[in-house]
Structures are given as C-alpha cells and as structure tokens.
Design an enzyme around this catalytic site. Structure first.
Site, PDB file in Angstrom:
ATOM      1  N   SER A  99       0.825  -1.208   0.000  1.00  0.00           N
ATOM      2  CA  SER A  99       0.000   0.000   0.000  1.00  0.00           C
ATOM      3  C   SER A  99       0.857   1.255   0.000  1.00  0.00           C
ATOM      4  O   SER A  99       0.350   2.351  -0.175  1.00  0.00           O
ATOM      5  CB  SER A  99      -0.959   0.008   1.193  1.00  0.00           C
ATOM      6  OG  SER A  99      -0.270  -0.240   2.374  1.00  0.00           O
ATOM      7  N   HIS A 109      -3.478  -3.679  -5.542  1.00  0.00           N
ATOM      8  CA  HIS A 109      -3.703  -3.147  -4.198  1.00  0.00           C
ATOM      9  C   HIS A 109      -5.164  -3.289  -3.795  1.00  0.00           C
ATOM     10  O   HIS A 109      -6.031  -2.546  -4.258  1.00  0.00           O
ATOM     11  CB  HIS A 109      -3.270  -1.665  -4.155  1.00  0.00           C
ATOM     12  CG  HIS A 109      -3.366  -1.043  -2.806  1.00  0.00           C
ATOM     13  ND1 HIS A 109      -3.661   0.285  -2.598  1.00  0.00           N
ATOM     14  CD2 HIS A 109      -3.202  -1.579  -1.565  1.00  0.00           C
ATOM     15  CE1 HIS A 109      -3.682   0.534  -1.299  1.00  0.00           C
ATOM     16  NE2 HIS A 109      -3.405  -0.577  -0.660  1.00  0.00           N
ATOM     17  N   GLU A 127      -6.665  -1.155  -6.772  1.00  0.00           N
ATOM     18  CA  GLU A 127      -5.812  -0.257  -7.549  1.00  0.00           C
ATOM     19  C   GLU A 127      -4.775  -1.119  -8.276  1.00  0.00           C
ATOM     20  O   GLU A 127      -4.012  -1.843  -7.627  1.00  0.00           O
ATOM     21  CB  GLU A 127      -5.101   0.749  -6.636  1.00  0.00           C
ATOM     22  CG  GLU A 127      -6.041   1.756  -5.990  1.00  0.00           C
ATOM     23  CD  GLU A 127      -5.310   2.731  -5.056  1.00  0.00           C
ATOM     24  OE1 GLU A 127      -5.819   3.838  -4.854  1.00  0.00           O
ATOM     25  OE2 GLU A 127      -4.233   2.373  -4.515  1.00  0.00           O
ATOM     26  N   ASN A 135      -4.706   6.476  -0.922  1.00  0.00           N
ATOM     27  CA  ASN A 135      -3.965   6.928   0.255  1.00  0.00           C
ATOM     28  C   ASN A 135      -3.363   8.314   0.071  1.00  0.00           C
ATOM     29  O   ASN A 135      -2.934   8.949   1.026  1.00  0.00           O
ATOM     30  CB  ASN A 135      -2.873   5.917   0.625  1.00  0.00           C
ATOM     31  CG  ASN A 135      -3.473   4.760   1.417  1.00  0.00           C
ATOM     32  OD1 ASN A 135      -4.529   4.898   2.024  1.00  0.00           O
ATOM     33  ND2 ASN A 135      -2.813   3.626   1.378  1.00  0.00           N
TER      34      ASN A 135
HETATM   35  P1  NAI Z   1      -0.470  -9.210   8.281  1.00  0.00           P
HETATM   36  O1  NAI Z   1       0.588  -8.908   9.260  1.00  0.00           O
HETATM   37  O2  NAI Z   1      -1.867  -9.471   8.753  1.00  0.00           O
HETATM   38  O3  NAI Z   1      -0.033 -10.505   7.427  1.00  0.00           O
HETATM   39  C1  NAI Z   1       1.237 -10.679   6.862  1.00  0.00           C
HETATM   40  C2  NAI Z   1       1.520 -12.171   6.799  1.00  0.00           C
HETATM   41  O4  NAI Z   1       2.678 -12.372   6.008  1.00  0.00           O
HETATM   42  C3  NAI Z   1       1.797 -12.780   8.148  1.00  0.00           C
HETATM   43  O5  NAI Z   1       0.984 -13.915   8.314  1.00  0.00           O
HETATM   44  C4  NAI Z   1       3.291 -13.143   8.081  1.00  0.00           C
HETATM   45  O6  NAI Z   1       3.590 -14.315   8.810  1.00  0.00           O
HETATM   46  C5  NAI Z   1       3.474 -13.367   6.619  1.00  0.00           C
HETATM   47  N1  NAI Z   1       4.843 -13.172   6.152  1.00  0.00           N
HETATM   48  C6  NAI Z   1       5.735 -12.241   6.519  1.00  0.00           C
HETATM   49  N2  NAI Z   1       6.865 -12.352   5.796  1.00  0.00           N
HETATM   50  C7  NAI Z   1       6.670 -13.391   4.945  1.00  0.00           C
HETATM   51  C8  NAI Z   1       7.453 -13.967   3.915  1.00  0.00           C
HETATM   52  N3  NAI Z   1       8.672 -13.514   3.620  1.00  0.00           N
HETATM   53  N4  NAI Z   1       6.949 -15.014   3.226  1.00  0.00           N
HETATM   54  C9  NAI Z   1       5.705 -15.471   3.491  1.00  0.00           C
HETATM   55  N5  NAI Z   1       4.917 -14.959   4.466  1.00  0.00           N
HETATM   56  C10 NAI Z   1       5.390 -13.921   5.160  1.00  0.00           C
HETATM   57  O7  NAI Z   1      -0.436  -8.043   7.197  1.00  0.00           O
HETATM   58  P2  NAI Z   1      -1.594  -7.539   6.247  1.00  0.00           P
HETATM   59  O8  NAI Z   1      -2.361  -6.483   6.940  1.00  0.00           O
HETATM   60  O9  NAI Z   1      -2.308  -8.709   5.687  1.00  0.00           O
HETATM   61  O10 NAI Z   1      -0.740  -6.814   5.104  1.00  0.00           O
HETATM   62  C11 NAI Z   1      -0.026  -7.518   4.137  1.00  0.00           C
HETATM   63  C12 NAI Z   1       0.399  -6.581   3.031  1.00  0.00           C
HETATM   64  O11 NAI Z   1      -0.754  -5.947   2.480  1.00  0.00           O
HETATM   65  C13 NAI Z   1       1.339  -5.459   3.429  1.00  0.00           C
HETATM   66  O12 NAI Z   1       2.204  -5.180   2.374  1.00  0.00           O
HETATM   67  C14 NAI Z   1       0.388  -4.308   3.657  1.00  0.00           C
HETATM   68  O13 NAI Z   1       0.989  -3.058   3.521  1.00  0.00           O
HETATM   69  C15 NAI Z   1      -0.609  -4.538   2.539  1.00  0.00           C
HETATM   70  N6  NAI Z   1      -1.928  -3.956   2.756  1.00  0.00           N
HETATM   71  C16 NAI Z   1      -2.520  -3.964   3.986  1.00  0.00           C
HETATM   72  C17 NAI Z   1      -3.770  -3.403   4.163  1.00  0.00           C
HETATM   73  C18 NAI Z   1      -4.429  -3.412   5.504  1.00  0.00           C
HETATM   74  O14 NAI Z   1      -5.372  -2.643   5.701  1.00  0.00           O
HETATM   75  N7  NAI Z   1      -4.013  -4.259   6.441  1.00  0.00           N
HETATM   76  C19 NAI Z   1      -4.488  -2.778   3.048  1.00  0.00           C
HETATM   77  C20 NAI Z   1      -3.817  -2.885   1.784  1.00  0.00           C
HETATM   78  C21 NAI Z   1      -2.573  -3.417   1.669  1.00  0.00           C
END
Ligand code: NAI
Length: 520
Positions: free
Chosen positions: A123, A144, A156, A194
């Site tokens: 994001s 996105h 997006e 954003n």
């Molecule tokens: P989260 O922390 O809930 O989940 C991330 C997951 O990725 C975790 O389960 C972690 O164990 C796993 N992980 C970390 N490194 C890893 C790797 N190298 N290989 C495989 N798995 C790995 O995070 P969330 O909120 O789901 O966000 C994920 C991505 O999406 C980020 O880039 C975030 O910026 C983006 N994003 C998040 C939004 C939100 O509102 N939470 C909205 C839009 C995008």
C-alpha cells in the site's frame, strides 16, 4: 485484454488479514489457490477461517452449499515456495518492507514460469522499486486490495516504470472477473486513495487545532452535512493513530516534504500518549463499556423568523443555492428576490437574508472577513451540504461583529426548515466546504500528474473509502469556479503552499469559464 481463466492457479504469499481475503475471493471465483506463509500453521488457520466464512455466507443465502464446498476444496496450503511453480499469478501480501518483498520476488523468479504475473499488494512502497532488481521487472504489477478484501470493491492496479501494459490489463480484467471494481494508477506515493484521502484527515485535524468545534460536532457535520459514512475523528480512531500518522508521514516524506501532506502535531501527541484509538481504548474518543456516546453540540431551539429573503444569485453557485431555496420554500418561508447588499459592483450578493442577517454559502473566507469586505456586520455563513433535500444538519459560523439577534434568527430559520444547527467557530472554509475543496484539489492534481484518469479517481474514492461522491464529481456539483475560489481564499488566509490551487482546476476554468466540468 482477457482475465486469467479459472483454470489458472493463483498463489498468495502471506496469509494475514489481506492474504487470506485475497485467497478467499480467488477461490470463490473458481481458481485453485495455493497459500503460503512463513509462520508455521498460519496458512492452514487462514484456510480454516475462510471455510467458516463460506459457511456463514451459505447460512445467509449468499452462497450455495455445493458452491461453498467446491470453493473450500480449491484452497491449499503449501509448505515451500517451490510448490507455487504452476501459478499463473503470484499475489504477495507479506510484511510492508521493501527488502522482504524484493527477496521474495527474486526467489519466485527462480520458481515460476516465464509467463507468470508477479503482483504486490503493497500500500505504500514504490512498485517500481520492488521490481527493479528482477530479471523481468515488466511482469511485476501492484494489485492493491482494500481491507476487508471480500467487502471492499476497489482494486488499484499499479504500474511501475517497467510494468508491461498487457500485464496491468490482465490484472485489471482479472480483478473485474473476481467481482471487483479495479482502476489503473501509476506508481506514485500513496497511489490514488492513500494520497487523495489525506485532506480528509488533515483538514479535520486543522479544524480541531483551530478550535472550530469538538471532534463529536465535526464528525456529525462531516457525516450529516457532507454525507461521509464516518466522520474523520471516529475514522482515525478506527484506523489507529499510529497507522494513520505513519501513512501521512510516509506520503509527506515520499513527496519530499510537500506541505500539502504535512502531518499534524495534534495526531503526533495522540501517538505520543499511546491514545491510538479504538484498539487502545482511547483516541479522540473513549471506548469501553462505560464510555459516554459522543454527542455533537447543537444550538437550542429558536423562534421561527418572520421574514426571509433570497438574493440575486451568482450563476456559478446556482446549482447549490437553488436546492436550499427549495427547502426554505418548503418550510413555508415567503422568499422574495433582493438586490445585493449595497450595490452590485462593490459588494457581493448573499444567498439569503433573515431579519437583517446576510447569509452566505462558505467561499473559503471567514464570516468575519466577509462581513468586513461587504461592510455588513450581520453576516452568517453556512457549510456545504451533499444533499439539500434530505440533510438533517447544517453548520453555521457567525462573524465576530454579527449581532445575537441576526445570528439566532438565522438559526431559527434553518431549524424551521428541519435542520439541526451546529455552530462552528469562524474558521475559513468551514468543515465540509474546506474538506471537499481540498479533496477535489488533490484529485485534480493526481489526474494532472498522470497518476490516473478522472473516472478512476472518482471510482477509487467511492469504492476504496466509501465517499458518497467522487471528489471531481463533487467539484462539478459545487462548480469548479467555487472550488477554486475556496482554495484561493484559504491560500490567501493561511499563506501556505498547502492550499495552492491545482493547475488542472485553473485550466478547466480558463477553457470554459461558465461550464467547466470534469464529467460530461
Ligand atoms: P499481516 O501482518 O496481517 O499478514 C502478513 C503475513 O505475512 C503474516 O501472516 C506473516 O507471517 C506473513 N509473512 C511475513 N513475511 C513473509 C514472507 N517472507 N513469506 C511469506 N509470508 C510472510 O499483514 P496484512 O495487513 O495482511 O498486510 C499484508 C500486506 O498488504 C502489506 O504489504 C500491507 O501493507 C498490505 N496492505 C494492507 C492493508 C491493511 O489494511 N491491512 C491494506 C492494503 C494493503
């Protein structure tokens, strides 16, 4: 360009909030899904949870039982990245860290076939930067999604400098096939949502800092006058001040300190205090069982005034003054047209008169300044409304030199027309007008800088953050001329580059002074 066929395997890396939502919709759309997470058991837990979600959808009649079973069967965990080698697209939703994402994609390049699309759900990180070290950066694209993925329609589709147009188009078509409303955007800080949403928080924080009203009153005005689903303060409390502040800081830094995006010391203090919002039990509001429901300050009932007049109106704002006139008419006020205050050349025509009060729609100046400019002490300004016919609230600001009698007559007039009246302190541009003008300005700049199209920015803000109307459609409704006037007045008052008018707004106006519009 065609969407990926259902026979194509979708791999999702990262099974957190976003990854599990993406896996859910891809499986529901008919794809075999491979879900990988480095945290042991995380992918399996996510798939079990998605299964429960499908169960609930069946209970609600939104999904057939057989369909849910099939969708469940399409979800598979994988223990090693090597097992995603048959994927046609890999969607990455891991930690928001450039090095981690680059490392992952470099490894994937050695696993997947050469036609496989690599998509990142980042994001805030440059898609161009994530792709740069790849052997084939042209196949990497931003996809996105918004949280929660199954409920938010926007995607997006972000092209970095190297992204192949055909790859972006395939991802766009695929998002559509999954029931989403995608938009194309160029990889720039904050992408569309954003970035364009920043003023929604920034202007609210400014208004609070300048004592316009308390958070509950400002939230009620943005909701009930502006038609926003959530007020900015309750929304920041929900998002979390740490998260919201850090997004603002990152956009501000990414634009090399452009004052448009300057973070707020008010929010910095909340973060300093650990008052992060709902999740910590306290932000602008308090949460918990015994927390009082926040209530806006409203004016006490005033008598219905006897005389109300409607002035000669300037054409540019006719479209928003006429519906107010209609509502006052409906309230039984006999409205007579009047000339401008003291002669058309020197002084402007107020929209309405009421017992000596001159009542104007906000134009970005304070009521006090407007009273002085027109040499008419009894001046009241009102804030922009999304829908004049149904709004239950109106916000007023009175000039410092306005008499109580003139002000409370005005309050009585709006109350008689069915409005609950909130008074804001006399800040320039009030709350909704100032917010909408700044959202439209930011949206116009995004278009002007080639980030996205006019329709994309309006779709993005409606589908990604639930705005009641796209910012540029709003500029059309208010009149681009009036938006430019509001911004220019704010810029003059504050002397800050933050309020500089987008060149695209000025260009539209110059090309068509009377009928400038973004949408046909
Ligand atoms: P989260 O922390 O809930 O989940 C991330 C997951 O990725 C975790 O389960 C972690 O164990 C796993 N992980 C970390 N490194 C890893 C790797 N190298 N290989 C495989 N798995 C790995 O995070 P969330 O909120 O789901 O966000 C994920 C991505 O999406 C980020 O880039 C975030 O910026 C983006 N994003 C998040 C939004 C939100 O509102 N939470 C909205 C839009 C995008």
């Amino acid at each position: 360009m065609e969407a990926l066929a259902k026979e194509n395997v979708v791999a999702v890396i990262g099974s957190g909030a976003m990854g599990s939502g993406i896996a859910q919709i891809a499986a529901a759309a008919g794809h075999q899904v491979r879900l990988f997470d480095t945290r042991p058991g995380a992918a399996a837990k996510a798939i079990a949870d998605i299964g429960k979600v499908f169960g609930k959808l069946v209970d609600k009649g939104r999904m057939g039982a057989a369909e849910a079973d099939l969708a469940r069967e399409r979800l598979h965990t994988v223990d090693a990245l090597a097992q995603v080698s048959d994927a046609a697209i890999v969607i990455e939703a891991i930690v928001e860290n450039l090095d981690a994402k680059r490392t992952l994609f470099a490894e994937l390049e050695g696993i997947v076939n050469e036609r496989c699309i690599l998509a990142t759900n980042t994001s805030s990180i440059s898609v161009t930067a994530i792709a740069a070290p790849l052997r084939h950066p042209e196949r990497l694209v931003g996809m996105h999604f918004f949280n929660p993925v199954p409920l938010m329609a926007l995607v997006e589709v972000i092209s970095g400098l190297a992204t192949d147009k055909a790859v972006a188009k395939t991802v766009y078509a695929t998002a559509q096939a999954w029931g989403k409303d995608p938009v194309h955007a160029k990889s720039t800080p904050g992408f569309i949502v954003n970035r364009v949403a920043r003023p929604y928080y920034a202007e609210a924080l400014r208004l609070l800092q300048e004592g316009a009203a308390d958070p509950a009153t400002l939230d009620a005005v943005l909701r009930d006058c502006g038609g926003f689903r959530m007020g900015p303060f309750e929304l920041m409390d929900l998002i979390g001040h740490d998260v919201n502040f850090s997004v603002t800081q990152s956009v501000h830094a990414a634009y090399f300190g452009d004052p448009r995006y300057t973070p707020s010391v008010v929010q910095q203090e909340l973060v300093n205090a650990g008052f992060l919002g709902r999740k910590s039990g306290r932000g602008f509001y308090r949460y918990g069982e015994d927390a009082a429901k926040p209530m806006p300050n409203i004016e006490a009932p005033q008598p219905r005034p006897s005389t109300v007049g409607i002035s000669v109106r300037r054409e540019v704002v006719n479209s928003i003054l006429s519906p107010m006139e209609a509502r006052l008419n409906e309230a039984g006020f006999t409205v007579g047209h009047r000339e401008p205050l003291h002669g058309a050349e020197k002084h402007e025509a107020p929209a309405f008169h009421c017992n000596g009060a001159a009542i104007f729609l906000s134009d970005g100046r304070s009521a006090t300044e407007r009273a002085a400019a027109n040499n008419h002490a009894n001046t009241v300004v009102y804030d922009l409304l999304l829908d004049h016919a149904t709004a239950k609230r109106i916000a007023l600001a009175r000039a410092d030199q306005c008499s109580d009698e003139a002000y409370y007559s005005t309050v009585g007039m709006f109350q008689a027309a069915g409005f609950e009246v909130c008074r804001l302190d006399d800040v320039p541009g009030m709350a909704v007008m100032r917010t909408v003008a700044m959202l439209a300005n930011e949206a116009a700049d995004a278009v002007n800088q080639g980030v996205c199209s006019v329709s994309a920015v309006d779709i993005a803000m409606q589908k990604g953050v639930n705005y009641p109307r796209g910012p540029l459609a709003w500029a059309d409704a208010v009149g681009i001329q009036h938006i430019v006037t509001v911004l220019a007045n704010l810029a003059a008052t504050y002397g800050e580059d933050r309020y500089r008018v987008s060149p695209l707004l000025r260009r539209k106006l110059a090309a068509n002074p009377n009928g400038a519009r973004f949408h046909a």
